[in-house]
Motif scaffolding. Sequence first.
Motif, PDB file in Angstrom:
ATOM      1  N   VAL A  82       0.844  -1.211   0.000  1.00 15.12           N
ATOM      2  CA  VAL A  82       0.000   0.000   0.000  1.00 15.12           C
ATOM      3  C   VAL A  82       0.874   1.254   0.000  1.00 15.12           C
ATOM      4  CG1 VAL A  82      -1.662   1.335   1.368  1.00 15.12           C
ATOM      5  CG2 VAL A  82      -1.972  -1.130   1.087  1.00 15.12           C
ATOM      6  N   GLY A  83       1.936   1.221   0.824  1.00 10.90           N
ATOM      7  CA  GLY A  83       2.824   2.383   0.915  1.00 10.90           C
ATOM      8  C   GLY A  83       3.508   2.690  -0.405  1.00 10.90           C
ATOM      9  N   ILE A  84       4.038   1.645  -1.054  1.00 15.24           N
ATOM     10  CA  ILE A  84       4.753   1.869  -2.314  1.00 15.24           C
ATOM     11  C   ILE A  84       3.809   2.436  -3.386  1.00 15.24           C
ATOM     12  CG2 ILE A  84       5.854   0.664  -4.250  1.00 15.24           C
ATOM     13  CD1 ILE A  84       7.188  -1.167  -2.214  1.00 15.24           C
ATOM     14  N   LEU A  85       2.593   1.935  -3.439  1.00  6.29           N
ATOM     15  CA  LEU A  85       1.668   2.364  -4.489  1.00  6.29           C
ATOM     16  C   LEU A  85       1.076   3.749  -4.233  1.00  6.29           C
ATOM     17  CD1 LEU A  85      -0.263  -0.967  -5.234  1.00  6.29           C
ATOM     18  CD2 LEU A  85       1.581   0.089  -6.553  1.00  6.29           C
ATOM     19  N   SER A 156      11.919   3.397   3.142  1.00  2.00           N
ATOM     20  CA  SER A 156      10.530   3.579   3.579  1.00  2.00           C
ATOM     21  C   SER A 156       9.722   4.347   2.538  1.00  2.00           C
ATOM     22  CB  SER A 156      10.493   4.336   4.915  1.00  2.00           C
ATOM     23  OG  SER A 156      11.058   5.623   4.762  1.00  2.00           O
ATOM     24  N   ALA A 157       8.410   4.170   2.618  1.00  2.00           N
ATOM     25  CA  ALA A 157       7.467   4.951   1.804  1.00  2.00           C
ATOM     26  C   ALA A 157       6.745   5.916   2.739  1.00  2.00           C
ATOM     27  CB  ALA A 157       6.480   4.020   1.120  1.00  2.00           C
ATOM     28  N   GLN A 158       6.660   7.172   2.344  1.00  2.19           N
ATOM     29  CA  GLN A 158       6.098   8.197   3.233  1.00  2.19           C
ATOM     30  C   GLN A 158       5.054   9.036   2.502  1.00  2.19           C
ATOM     31  OE1 GLN A 158       9.786  10.061   3.835  1.00  2.19           O
ATOM     32  NE2 GLN A 158      10.597   8.484   5.193  1.00  2.19           N
ATOM     33  N   ASP A 159       4.286   9.752   3.325  1.00  3.82           N
ATOM     34  CA  ASP A 159       3.247  10.663   2.813  1.00  3.82           C
ATOM     35  C   ASP A 159       2.171   9.916   2.037  1.00  3.82           C
ATOM     36  OD1 ASP A 159       4.559  12.803   3.945  1.00  3.82           O
ATOM     37  OD2 ASP A 159       5.753  13.182   2.149  1.00  3.82           O
ATOM     38  N   LEU A 160       1.406   9.145   2.764  1.00  2.00           N
ATOM     39  CA  LEU A 160       0.300   8.407   2.166  1.00  2.00           C
ATOM     40  C   LEU A 160      -0.733   9.385   1.615  1.00  2.00           C
ATOM     41  CD1 LEU A 160      -0.488   5.370   1.920  1.00  2.00           C
ATOM     42  CD2 LEU A 160      -1.806   5.654   4.022  1.00  2.00           C
ATOM     43  N   LEU A 241      -1.963  -0.151  10.011  1.00  2.00           N
ATOM     44  CA  LEU A 241      -0.631   0.355  10.366  1.00  2.00           C
ATOM     45  C   LEU A 241      -0.191   1.453   9.403  1.00  2.00           C
ATOM     46  CD1 LEU A 241       1.489  -2.823  11.269  1.00  2.00           C
ATOM     47  CD2 LEU A 241       1.151  -0.813  12.709  1.00  2.00           C
ATOM     48  N   ALA A 242      -0.431   1.205   8.117  1.00  2.00           N
ATOM     49  CA  ALA A 242      -0.002   2.181   7.104  1.00  2.00           C
ATOM     50  C   ALA A 242      -0.729   3.510   7.256  1.00  2.00           C
ATOM     51  CB  ALA A 242      -0.237   1.598   5.707  1.00  2.00           C
ATOM     52  N   ARG A 244      -2.141   4.677   9.956  1.00  2.00           N
ATOM     53  CA  ARG A 244      -1.816   5.320  11.232  1.00  2.00           C
ATOM     54  C   ARG A 244      -0.470   6.020  11.165  1.00  2.00           C
ATOM     55  NH1 ARG A 244      -2.531   1.948  16.569  1.00  2.00           N
ATOM     56  NH2 ARG A 244      -1.880   3.973  17.356  1.00  2.00           N
ATOM     57  N   THR A 245       0.471   5.441  10.416  1.00  2.00           N
ATOM     58  CA  THR A 245       1.825   6.011  10.342  1.00  2.00           C
ATOM     59  C   THR A 245       2.050   6.796   9.066  1.00  2.00           C
ATOM     60  OG1 THR A 245       2.651   3.952   9.369  1.00  2.00           O
ATOM     61  CG2 THR A 245       2.761   4.154  11.761  1.00  2.00           C
ATOM     62  N   SER A 246       1.015   6.851   8.202  1.00  2.00           N
ATOM     63  CA  SER A 246       1.102   7.575   6.930  1.00  2.00           C
ATOM     64  C   SER A 246       2.237   7.055   6.057  1.00  2.00           C
ATOM     65  CB  SER A 246       1.295   9.075   7.177  1.00  2.00           C
ATOM     66  OG  SER A 246       1.197   9.771   5.941  1.00  2.00           O
ATOM     67  N   GLY A 247       2.424   5.740   6.073  1.00  2.00           N
ATOM     68  CA  GLY A 247       3.457   5.162   5.227  1.00  2.00           C
ATOM     69  C   GLY A 247       3.847   3.782   5.703  1.00  2.00           C
ATOM     70  N   ALA A 248       5.000   3.319   5.255  1.00  2.00           N
ATOM     71  CA  ALA A 248       5.462   1.984   5.654  1.00  2.00           C
ATOM     72  C   ALA A 248       6.980   1.959   5.671  1.00  2.00           C
ATOM     73  CB  ALA A 248       4.934   0.930   4.674  1.00  2.00           C
ATOM     74  N   THR A 249       7.519   1.256   6.681  1.00  2.00           N
ATOM     75  CA  THR A 249       8.968   1.058   6.764  1.00  2.00           C
ATOM     76  C   THR A 249       9.246  -0.440   6.718  1.00  2.00           C
ATOM     77  OG1 THR A 249       8.892   0.977   9.177  1.00  2.00           O
ATOM     78  CG2 THR A 249       9.273   3.131   8.167  1.00  2.00           C
ATOM     79  N   ALA A 250      10.499  -0.789   6.460  1.00  2.00           N
ATOM     80  CA  ALA A 250      10.846  -2.209   6.317  1.00  2.00           C
ATOM     81  C   ALA A 250      10.640  -2.978   7.610  1.00  2.00           C
ATOM     82  CB  ALA A 250      12.292  -2.332   5.847  1.00  2.00           C
TER      83      ALA A 250
END
Length: 331
Positions: A82-85, A156-160, A241-242, A244-250
């Motif tokens: 989800v974060g990457i896309l 990481s992917a940021q700024d959902l 999780l994504a 709530r944190t507006s992104g995803a980390t490894a």
Amino acid sequence: MNPRTRHALEFVLDNLVWFMLVFVLVVFSIFIPNYFQLGIFANIIEASSVLGVMSIGLALVIIAGHMDLSVESVAALSAMVVGILFCSSGIGLGIQLHPEWLMVPVSLLLALAVGGLIGAFNGLLVVKVKMSAFIITLASYIWVRGLVLVISGGRSAQDLAPAIRWFGIQRLIGLPLTAWIAIACFVVFSLIMAKTPFGRHLVMIGGNETATFRAGIRVNRNLIIAFVLAGAIAGLAGWLLAIRTSGATANLGVGLLFNAFAAVVIGGVSLKGGVGTLPGVYAGVLLLSAINTAINLMGLPANFTQVIHGLLVLAAVLLDAFKQTIRQRLA
């Protein structure tokens, strides 16, 4: 022992975790300043949302007499996809859909699909290969977490996208929507377990798989469905999780498996299968969250959390054995 005393004792055994939760809340409210507040209780429910959702899938599989150690990694992979896309910075591709709100159901369905596929893979291997679910899902725990590192490159992917992030910040009657989603999941799956043949069959399979098969119940199909649901629910936890944190980390979600396992065991689900309810699991999740909140308010080091969770799991396992002994004497 007269029937009334026996029923009272069985009621206490079946709902012991709720008594423990009330006891802990009362003790903390007395001895910790500022603990007895609506805001604190709302924080306890809010903090338990992701863990609670993940615990549902894990509980379904354990009630059916098996184990799924992959749920944490599945959640991380779903969140990373989800974060990457849908993130716009970091490794995010920033994909936009029109209308913008369409990104919410699409991202959610994507997370559910990723989780459901891995759950189906686990379930088919358990049923067809006849290997221990512990070994198969342990392997999935490792390779799925490795896949997260591969596709992210450790970044990481940021700024959902704002339309998705909206769910992570909106509140309804004092609670965030993520908490309401967790509560709704517990209500729905509690009804499924209590009111549908599928739920009753899972309990029967966990109690005695061979006898259930001989009774004409399709054990393999129900087990595969249980693993698919566990994977899909873990995907939902990753989606939460994504947002709530507006992104995803490894390393997103690291440690959630052991906390979910602790919540399920403390909630009264027997590791032998065939025993346990989802409302009890929710009480176990709230109990852990209440303890974490108390540790934070007391200013204790975070390492105390792991020590207390470990001791709680040990106590829950011993308590489960004690309850089994009591139930056998009552039978």
